[in-house]
Design a protein around this motif. Structure first.
Motif, mmCIF file in Angstrom:
data_model
loop_
_atom_site.group_PDB
_atom_site.id
_atom_site.type_symbol
_atom_site.label_atom_id
_atom_site.label_comp_id
_atom_site.label_asym_id
_atom_site.label_seq_id
_atom_site.Cartn_x
_atom_site.Cartn_y
_atom_site.Cartn_z
ATOM 1 N N ILE A 279 54.843 -15.053 -12.423
ATOM 2 C CA ILE A 279 55.946 -14.100 -12.269
ATOM 3 C C ILE A 279 57.234 -14.645 -12.886
ATOM 4 N N LYS A 280 57.407 -15.966 -12.830
ATOM 5 C CA LYS A 280 58.613 -16.544 -13.417
ATOM 6 C C LYS A 280 58.529 -16.590 -14.943
ATOM 7 N N THR A 281 57.301 -16.448 -15.460
ATOM 8 C CA THR A 281 57.116 -16.394 -16.914
ATOM 9 C C THR A 281 57.403 -15.006 -17.456
ATOM 10 N N ILE A 282 57.025 -13.969 -16.702
ATOM 11 C CA ILE A 282 57.145 -12.604 -17.238
ATOM 12 C C ILE A 282 58.497 -11.952 -16.963
ATOM 13 N N ILE A 283 59.344 -12.597 -16.140
ATOM 14 C CA ILE A 283 60.676 -12.031 -15.896
ATOM 15 C C ILE A 283 61.735 -12.938 -16.501
ATOM 16 N N SER A 284 62.858 -12.359 -16.829
ATOM 17 C CA SER A 284 63.981 -13.152 -17.329
ATOM 18 C C SER A 284 65.059 -13.314 -16.277
ATOM 19 N N ASP A 285 64.975 -12.492 -15.226
ATOM 20 C CA ASP A 285 65.953 -12.514 -14.148
ATOM 21 C C ASP A 285 65.211 -12.213 -12.843
ATOM 22 N N PRO A 286 65.531 -12.912 -11.741
ATOM 23 C CA PRO A 286 64.846 -12.647 -10.467
ATOM 24 C C PRO A 286 64.965 -11.200 -9.991
ATOM 25 N N LYS A 287 65.942 -10.465 -10.538
ATOM 26 C CA LYS A 287 66.118 -9.075 -10.134
ATOM 27 C C LYS A 287 65.272 -8.107 -10.972
ATOM 28 N N ASP A 288 64.532 -8.650 -11.940
ATOM 29 C CA ASP A 288 63.608 -7.799 -12.700
ATOM 30 C C ASP A 288 62.503 -7.295 -11.767
ATOM 31 N N LYS A 289 61.948 -6.154 -12.120
ATOM 32 C CA LYS A 289 60.865 -5.573 -11.317
ATOM 33 C C LYS A 289 59.521 -6.039 -11.887
ATOM 34 N N ALA A 290 58.773 -6.804 -11.083
ATOM 35 C CA ALA A 290 57.515 -7.354 -11.574
ATOM 36 C C ALA A 290 56.521 -7.528 -10.426
ATOM 37 N N VAL A 291 55.227 -7.471 -10.786
ATOM 38 C CA VAL A 291 54.131 -7.639 -9.828
ATOM 39 C C VAL A 291 53.093 -8.556 -10.458
ATOM 40 N N VAL A 292 52.621 -9.534 -9.698
ATOM 41 C CA VAL A 292 51.511 -10.382 -10.150
ATOM 42 C C VAL A 292 50.384 -10.251 -9.139
ATOM 43 N N ILE A 293 49.180 -9.991 -9.649
ATOM 44 C CA ILE A 293 48.031 -9.661 -8.826
ATOM 45 C C ILE A 293 47.037 -10.816 -8.834
ATOM 46 N N GLY A 294 46.676 -11.283 -7.660
ATOM 47 C CA GLY A 294 45.558 -12.218 -7.571
ATOM 48 C C GLY A 294 44.276 -11.473 -7.891
ATOM 49 N N SER A 295 43.402 -12.074 -8.667
ATOM 50 C CA SER A 295 42.204 -11.373 -9.140
ATOM 51 C C SER A 295 40.941 -12.170 -8.869
ATOM 52 N N ARG A 296 39.906 -11.435 -8.422
ATOM 53 C CA ARG A 296 38.583 -12.036 -8.213
ATOM 54 C C ARG A 296 37.601 -11.606 -9.306
ATOM 55 N N ALA A 297 38.108 -10.998 -10.360
ATOM 56 C CA ALA A 297 37.224 -10.443 -11.389
ATOM 57 C C ALA A 297 36.328 -11.510 -12.010
ATOM 58 N N HIS A 298 36.839 -12.739 -12.114
ATOM 59 C CA HIS A 298 36.050 -13.815 -12.723
ATOM 60 C C HIS A 298 34.873 -14.234 -11.846
ATOM 61 N N LEU A 299 34.880 -13.798 -10.584
ATOM 62 C CA LEU A 299 33.799 -14.138 -9.661
ATOM 63 C C LEU A 299 32.782 -13.008 -9.531
ATOM 64 N N GLU A 300 32.969 -11.939 -10.308
ATOM 65 C CA GLU A 300 32.178 -10.731 -10.110
ATOM 66 C C GLU A 300 30.685 -10.949 -10.315
ATOM 67 N N GLN A 301 30.303 -11.648 -11.367
ATOM 68 C CA GLN A 301 28.872 -11.842 -11.631
ATOM 69 C C GLN A 301 28.196 -12.649 -10.521
ATOM 70 N N GLU A 302 28.909 -13.643 -10.026
ATOM 71 C CA GLU A 302 28.365 -14.434 -8.927
ATOM 72 C C GLU A 302 28.210 -13.589 -7.667
ATOM 73 N N SER A 303 29.205 -12.731 -7.391
ATOM 74 C CA SER A 303 29.137 -11.905 -6.188
ATOM 75 C C SER A 303 28.048 -10.850 -6.296
#
Length: 322
Positions: free
Chosen positions: A176-200
């Motif tokens: 999130i600190k990489t994709i925003i230039s100011d803490p007041k920017d509107k941003a969302v970072v999503i934790g993802s389990r997609a890389h575990l899909e084949q195992e699941s």
């Protein structure tokens, strides 16, 4: 009027009535109900009641962790142990790091509030606060009220079962600190389990795998694209993003994540998806058939109501309580 014209007329009337019914059953902006007693938390040491702050205020802390919990007396403690151990260790290396954990008991009927209060006593209510809801609202409704009561510049919501490895927060924070230039920017970072899909998939029944792919297809069809895992309970928001999204969100149950991400994309917010470590924990509240049908219905309503402008995307309404 011949038979074909009659059928067309009936179809038109039926469509008009359906739209009218759906419009009558909702409002352009959500009616956010908050009971008077839900505006306060209790200091477990002094037993005094103190008022929660508002998301509309300036941030007073670095991080707020929102934990929605419905009848989680058995799983909540382990999750809080990992969460607080990690945050306290980080504070030792970063003395100015400030945080809070808000446990939102979603109308629990077991000892969830008692367990949460034990952690508030041990850590102090400046670090751990408990928000007991008068009635069950659904996970999305619980997260919303927790978000609207927090002090953090960054806001993380995390499931009470501890399925996601909490130290993976660093990955989300870095993103999130990489994709925003100011803490007041509107941003969302999503934790993802997609890389575990084949195992699941290898561990799931064919029927559960079918339901999973069916849900992914519905999410894509109804408008959230480019995101591999919308449902992981590990999402980080800037305060400005959260203040907008959770005031606009209508759906309060399982599909609320999809509506949040739909809104974030529609409003042009910055979004990133980051792989996290995840372990399935016994005791899930999701039932394969009922929950899937509920989410499918909600996905259709999200798509239909925004497509027909029944639900408004902007401007955000002013927060109100009842």
């Amino acid at each position: 009027m011949d038979f074909l014209e009659y059928v067309k007329f009936c179809a038109f009337v039926g469509s008009a009535l359906s739209v009218g019914f759906l419009m009558g059953m909702t409002t352009p902006y959500p009616r956010i109900v908050r009971h008077k007693e839900e505006n306060y938390f209790t200091d477990p040491v002094t037993q005094t009641r103190q008022e929660f702050p508002s998301i509309e205020e300036e941030p007073a802390l670095d991080l707020s962790v929102i934990v929605p919990a419905y009848n989680e007396e058995d799983r909540l403690g382990k999750m809080l142990d990992e969460c607080l151990e990690y945050l306290n260790k980080r504070r030792m290396t970063r003395p100015f790091l400030s945080f809070e954990v808000i446990i939102v008991s979603d109308g629990s009927t077991d000892r969830t509030v008692e367990v949460a209060n034990k952690y508030s006593r041990a850590n102090g209510c400046d670090h751990v606060r408990v928000l007991p809801l008068v009635r069950n609202r659904g996970k999305g409704g619980a997260v919303r009220l927790g978000v609207q009561s927090c002090r953090g510049q960054y806001i993380l919501f995390v499931d009470a079962d501890g399925a996601t490895h909490f130290p993976d927060y660093e990955k989300l924070e870095s993103s999130i600190k990489t994709i925003i230039s100011d803490p007041k920017d509107k941003a969302v970072v999503i934790g993802s389990r997609a890389h575990l899909e084949q195992e699941s998939i290898a561990q799931r029944s064919a029927f559960r795998t079918f339901l999973m792919y069916g849900f992914h297809t519905l999410v894509w069809f109804f408008g959230v694209r480019g995101i591999k895992d919308t449902q992981c309970g590990f999402k980080l928001f800037t305060r400005t993003a959260a203040s907008v999204l959770f005031q606009l969100m209508h759906v309060e149950r399982w599909a609320f994540d999809v509506e949040l991400l739909f809104l974030a994309q529609a409003l042009g917010m910055k979004i990133d998806e980051v792989a996290v470590n995840w372990t399935e924990i016994e005791g899930s509240k999701v039932t394969p058939i009922f929950s899937w049908l509920q989410m499918a219905k909600d996905l259709f309503l999200i798509w239909f109501r925004y497509a027909t402008n029944i639900w408004k995307i902007s401007p955000p309404p002013k927060h109100h309580s009842e």
